[in-house]
Write an enzyme that holds these catalytic residues in place. Structure first.
Site, PDB file in Angstrom:
ATOM      1  N   ILE A  60       2.789  -5.351 -13.125  1.00 54.53           N
ATOM      2  CA  ILE A  60       3.163  -6.628 -12.505  1.00 54.53           C
ATOM      3  C   ILE A  60       2.020  -7.643 -12.618  1.00 54.53           C
ATOM      4  O   ILE A  60       1.398  -8.012 -11.612  1.00 54.53           O
ATOM      5  CB  ILE A  60       3.576  -6.427 -11.026  1.00 54.53           C
ATOM      6  N   PRO A  61       1.738  -8.121 -13.821  1.00 53.65           N
ATOM      7  CA  PRO A  61       0.661  -9.106 -13.945  1.00 53.65           C
ATOM      8  C   PRO A  61       0.973 -10.392 -13.186  1.00 53.65           C
ATOM      9  O   PRO A  61       2.121 -10.827 -13.135  1.00 53.65           O
ATOM     10  CB  PRO A  61       0.579  -9.352 -15.452  1.00 53.65           C
ATOM     11  N   HIS A  62      -0.060 -10.951 -12.582  1.00 52.59           N
ATOM     12  CA  HIS A  62       0.069 -12.198 -11.842  1.00 52.59           C
ATOM     13  C   HIS A  62      -1.283 -12.898 -11.852  1.00 52.59           C
ATOM     14  O   HIS A  62      -2.293 -12.286 -12.186  1.00 52.59           O
ATOM     15  CB  HIS A  62       0.545 -11.936 -10.412  1.00 52.59           C
ATOM     16  N   GLY A  63      -1.294 -14.146 -11.477  1.00 54.33           N
ATOM     17  CA  GLY A  63      -2.524 -14.926 -11.514  1.00 54.33           C
ATOM     18  C   GLY A  63      -3.470 -14.597 -10.383  1.00 54.33           C
ATOM     19  O   GLY A  63      -3.150 -13.838  -9.465  1.00 54.33           O
TER      20      GLY A  63
END
Length: 142
Positions: A60-63
């Site tokens: 779950i890549p996120h900033g």
């Protein structure tokens, strides 16, 4: 508006490596108006500081916090990778779910996501479906 829509789903995709997979997931968020392009660099920076793998072949890549100004609206993107991509330490990822969330909306999103990927049957369906409506069904709960 739902946090997931068909224009943010890429099924039967492929990625050269983890960075490429994160860029693709981020680009889906950019193209659909959820984030500004610099948000993708934040996603990559976040991944360097700590892996976003949830286990079970899902990431779950996120900033990072500093990128919150690049978020225009909360949304999820989904990149389905049937061949998988090495996420490091030999861990293969088959479903990359990019997250852009302003405020606390992501708490509910992550809770729903954890429930979905914990169920082996649901996860299997997400990993193998050719129908974007299936993805929306599982991940569209607000």
């Amino acid at each position: 508006m739902s946090i997931i829509s068909k224009d943010r789903i890429s099924l039967q995709a492929s990625a050269a490596d983890k960075t490429d997979a994160i860029r693709q997931a981020g680009q889906l968020l950019v193209q659909s108006g959820c984030v500004l392009p610099p948000y993708i660099e934040g996603m990559l920076a976040r991944e360097q500081s700590m892996s976003t793998s949830l286990g079970n072949g899902v990431a779950i890549p996120h900033g990072v916090y500093e990128n919150r100004d690049h978020i225009l609206q909360t949304g999820l993107s989904v990149l389905q990778l049937p061949a998988g991509v090495d996420w490091g330490d030999g861990e293969m990822i088959y479903l990359v779910i990019g997250i852009a969330a302003s405020g606390d909306e992501h708490v509910g999103v992550l809770s729903n996501l954890a429930e979905v990927v914990d169920d082996e049957n649901n996860l299997n369906e997400l990993l193998h479906t050719a129908d974007p409506d299936v993805i929306v069904k599982y991940l569209g709960a607000d």
